[in-house]
Structures are given as structure tokens and as C-alpha cells.
Scaffold this motif. Structure first.
Motif, short mmCIF file in Angstrom:
data_model
loop_
_atom_site.label_atom_id
_atom_site.label_comp_id
_atom_site.label_asym_id
_atom_site.label_seq_id
_atom_site.Cartn_x
_atom_site.Cartn_y
_atom_site.Cartn_z
N ASP A 1 42.31 40.79 36.58
CA ASP A 1 43.41 40.50 37.51
C ASP A 1 44.78 40.66 36.84
O ASP A 1 45.65 41.38 37.32
CB ASP A 1 43.30 39.08 38.08
N GLY B 1 48.52 36.93 38.96
CA GLY B 1 47.37 37.77 39.32
C GLY B 1 46.50 37.11 40.37
O GLY B 1 45.50 37.69 40.80
N TYR C 1 43.11 45.90 46.51
CA TYR C 1 42.59 45.41 45.23
C TYR C 1 41.07 45.34 45.27
O TYR C 1 40.48 44.34 45.64
CB TYR C 1 43.20 44.05 44.88
N LYS D 1 38.26 45.17 42.95
CA LYS D 1 38.15 44.80 41.55
C LYS D 1 37.33 45.80 40.73
O LYS D 1 37.72 46.16 39.61
CB LYS D 1 37.53 43.41 41.45
#
Ligand SMILES: [Zn+2]
Length: 378
Positions: A80, A177, A244, A246
Motif C-alpha cells: 500500500d 496508504g 487499486y 493490489k
């Protein structure tokens, strides 16, 4: 005493180990209901909101004019914060000061990741090394106190160090983050870190052995009121404005900067690994994988069945847990036997110490009343 029956949510994997959890008639938990009501309608995981992000970036750049940095960014070396550093520099065109707090527990992989990101993005970095004797004294005091949130000494130092530094040096924007995509459901307050300085002081007074002269502190009022309203500090969550994913972010960081993935969320640090993987589940029955997996279920990246399958196994390898226990004991300056007997001591709650828990409870109550999740109670 009102003993609750065990119950698990019918959609996610949160259960009654979260003492505040409530279920509706369909067995849906309050986390899921909050997601449906307050997050899902606004959550656009496949849409970059670059225009909005640029508006924010403009304000940050303006605030930083004629200064060395326009914002500050705490880098742990995890996905993050590493991806955030990339977004800040390359997408938002900011000049962040990368802030690293060394609490004495970082694994090499974290330290190497930090170096790779800072070098790869050509950023400036400041490292605050916490006085180890004080850190150790507070951590040992916490273990002796028998409460669940053993992550306080480390997390509080990281958080306070960064915020105090930013205010002292006139840096108004803190990039974080934290993001909705991986944090719809935060761990319940009794599982993890509570920013309760009053409790920390009481615990240290009872079990500590040396004065804490340099350990950085920042109470909830100082942070929530003084810093925010009088010093104009603002937290910005850039990862909420970009897609986002991951897994993709990790791949990108690896290809671009040689960044390396950790085995598990927050397992960049031996202490955190031991605390979340062993101490919390064995002593208190709290398993932080439940909220992480529940997030993935709500985000649609895992099924409930897959999550339940994962939960059948212990959080981490038993032999590694025992190795970590010896390592942690040695680092804290006690024998593994002494450490074992401290861990086996009676379980305590914040009510066994002076605390500001009423403020946290009040905050949770207020959030529930207003229909928002008990997040960000720190
Ligand atoms: Zn649920």
C-alpha cells in the motif's frame, strides 16, 4: 452475564469474536450492512478519478510552494505505502518526504523494499530511529499487562513520530496508504491498536522499569483536535482515487523497482507477525485474517468458501511461530520460558487500567448512530 452464542455472518467471515458485531434477521453482519449502505454505492473499483485527484494534488503543490516538501508519506515497505509513493511522485507530481520509523523490528525485506522505492523514485527519506531501550521497556510492560492490543507501542511510535515531525516542520499534508479497496472492514477496536495514551501511561507506570524520555507520543485529542483544527493538518487517501488492484500493483512494483511481496498483510515485521499470527489468536481468539478475508469477499476477489478454507489452517506455520517467539523474547531481554509464562497470564481488558476507552466507545456509538462504520477510531 450475557454470554453471546457463537455466530458467523452469512456473507463474510466475521463472527462473534468481534464483541460489537450485530446480525440482522438474515444473519448479515453490521460490517456487511455498512458496506451495502455506505460504501458500495460510491465504490468504483474500476474507475480512475484522475480529475479529482489532480484537484487535490494542485492544493498540495500550492501548500508546498517554496518549501522542501509539499507532503509527507510514511513508508513501511508494504504494498500500500510503496504504491502510494509511486502515485504521489509519478501521478500526482508531488514532492513527498518519505518518512520511515525504525522501531527495531523491520525485516530485511521491508528495509530493502524501502530502499528500492526511494531510490527508484528518486525521493528524499528521513528515518526516525526509536530509542530501543525505551521501546523494549514499553513492549515488555504491555505483555505483562495482559491486554490484547500489543501493537500499541510500535504503532503509536510510528504514527506519533510522523505526525509530530510534520507539524514541527510545517508539512500540512499527510498521504496515507489506507484505502477502501482493502479496508472496508477494519479489525474491531479490541483486536488491534487503540490510540489510548492514558492507558499506555498507566501500563508503563505499573510494569515499566525506565522512564520514557524520547518515545514519541500523540494523544487522540492532540491528533484529532489540535493538529487537525489548529495546525491545519490534512490526511489524503490517494489510493481511493485510482484503480487499486493490489495484485497488479504488487506486480508493477516488482517489475518497475524490484520490490518484493511479503507473505501476508502486515507480516513485514517479526513482531507484527508474531503478534497477529500467534499472540492474538492463541491468547484471545482474535484472528485478523477474518477482516482481511471479509474485505476480499466484499470486493469480490475471494469467495466465502475459499476464505473459510483458509481459516481452517493456523495463521502461520507453527514452527515459525515458535522461532519467532524465541526471537521476540530474546530481543525483549527475557527467556522464552519467562515470555511463555507472561503470555499465559490472565487476559485483561482496557477496563483493568486507566483508559480513555469511553471516548473510543463514544466514537463508535456516534458512528453507528450516524450509520457509518467504526473506522478510523484512532
Ligand atoms: Zn458480514
Amino acid at each position: 452475564m450475557n454470554i453471546k452464542q457463537y455466530q458467523r455472518c452469512t456473507r463474510c467471515v466475521m463472527d462473534t469474536t468481534d464483541s460489537k458485531i450485530t446480525f440482522d434477521e438474515n444473519g448479515l453482519c453490521d460490517h456487511c450492512r455498512n458496506f451495502d449502505k455506505n460504501i458500495a454505492p460510491y465504490w468504483k473499483p474500476s474507475e480512475n478519478r484522475f480529475a479529482e485527484l489532480e484537484e487535490i494534488s494542485k492544493k498540495i503543490r500550492k501548500a508546498g510552494r517554496n518549501r522542501d516538501y509539499d507532503c509527507i508519506l510514511g513508508l513501511s515497505g508494504g504494498a500500500d505505502s510503496s504504491y502510494l509513493a509511486y502515485i504521489a511522485k509519478e501521478i500526482m507530481h508531488l514532492r513527498p518526504l518519505i518518512y520511515v520509523v525504525d522501531t527495531g523490528w523491520n525485516l530485511n525485506v521491508a528495509v530493502e523494499n524501502i530502499e528500492k522505492i526511494v531510490k527508484g523514485l528518486n525521493l528524499d527519506m528521513y528515518t526516525d530511529v526509536i530509542n530501543w531501550k525505551e521501546m523494549r521497556d514499553l513492549q515488555l510492560a504491555y505483555f505483562k499487562s495482559g491486554i490484547s492490543s500489543q501493537d500499541f507501542p510500535q504503532d503509536h511510535a510510528i504514527f506519533s513520530s510522523l505526525y509530530n515531525y510534520a507539524v514541527k516542520h510545517g508539512i500540512k499534508y499527510v498521504l496515507t496508504g489506507s484505502n477502501s479497496a482493502t479496508e472496508f472492514i477494519r479489525p474491531p477496536v479490541e483486536w488491534l491498536y487503540m490510540n489510548d495514551l492514558r492507558m499506555a501511561k498507566d501500563i508503563h507506570k505499573k510494569f515499566g522499569t525506565i522512564p520514557l524520555k524520547t518515545y514519541p507520543t500523540c494523544g487522540i485529542l492532540k491528533y484529532r483536535i489540535w493538529y487537525r483544527y489548529f495546525k491545519g493538518m490534512k490526511r489524503v487517501y490517494p489510493l481511493d482515487y485510482v484503480v487499486y488492484d493490489k495484485t497488479k500493483a504488487e506486480k508493477f512494483l516488482n517489475e518497475q523497482y524490484g520490490w518484493t511481496k511479503y507473505k501476508n498483510k502486515h507480516f513485514e515485521n517479526v513482531f507484527t507477525r508474531f503478534f497477529e499470527g500467534y499472540y492474538l489468536p492463541t491468547k484471545f481468539g482474535f484472528d485478523t485474517r477474518k477482516n482481511v478475508l471479509s474485505n476480499e469477499i466484499l470486493a469480490g476477489t475471494k469467495t466465502r468458501e475459499e476464505a473459510l478454507e483458509i481459516l481452517k489452517n493456523p495463521p502461520y506455520d507453527v514452527s515459525q511461530a515458535l522461532k519467532d517467539k524465541s526471537y521476540v523474547a530474546k530481543k525483549l531481554g527475557i527467556t522464552t520460558e519467562d515470555f511463555d509464562s507472561i503470555i499465559k497470564g490472565q487476559n485483561k481488558t482496557p477496563d483493568d487500567y486507566k483508559n480513555s476507552f469511553w471516548m473510543i466507545k463514544f466514537g463508535v456509538f456516534l458512528c453507528k448512530l450516524l450509520g457509518i462504520e467504526n473506522r478510523n477510531i484512532r
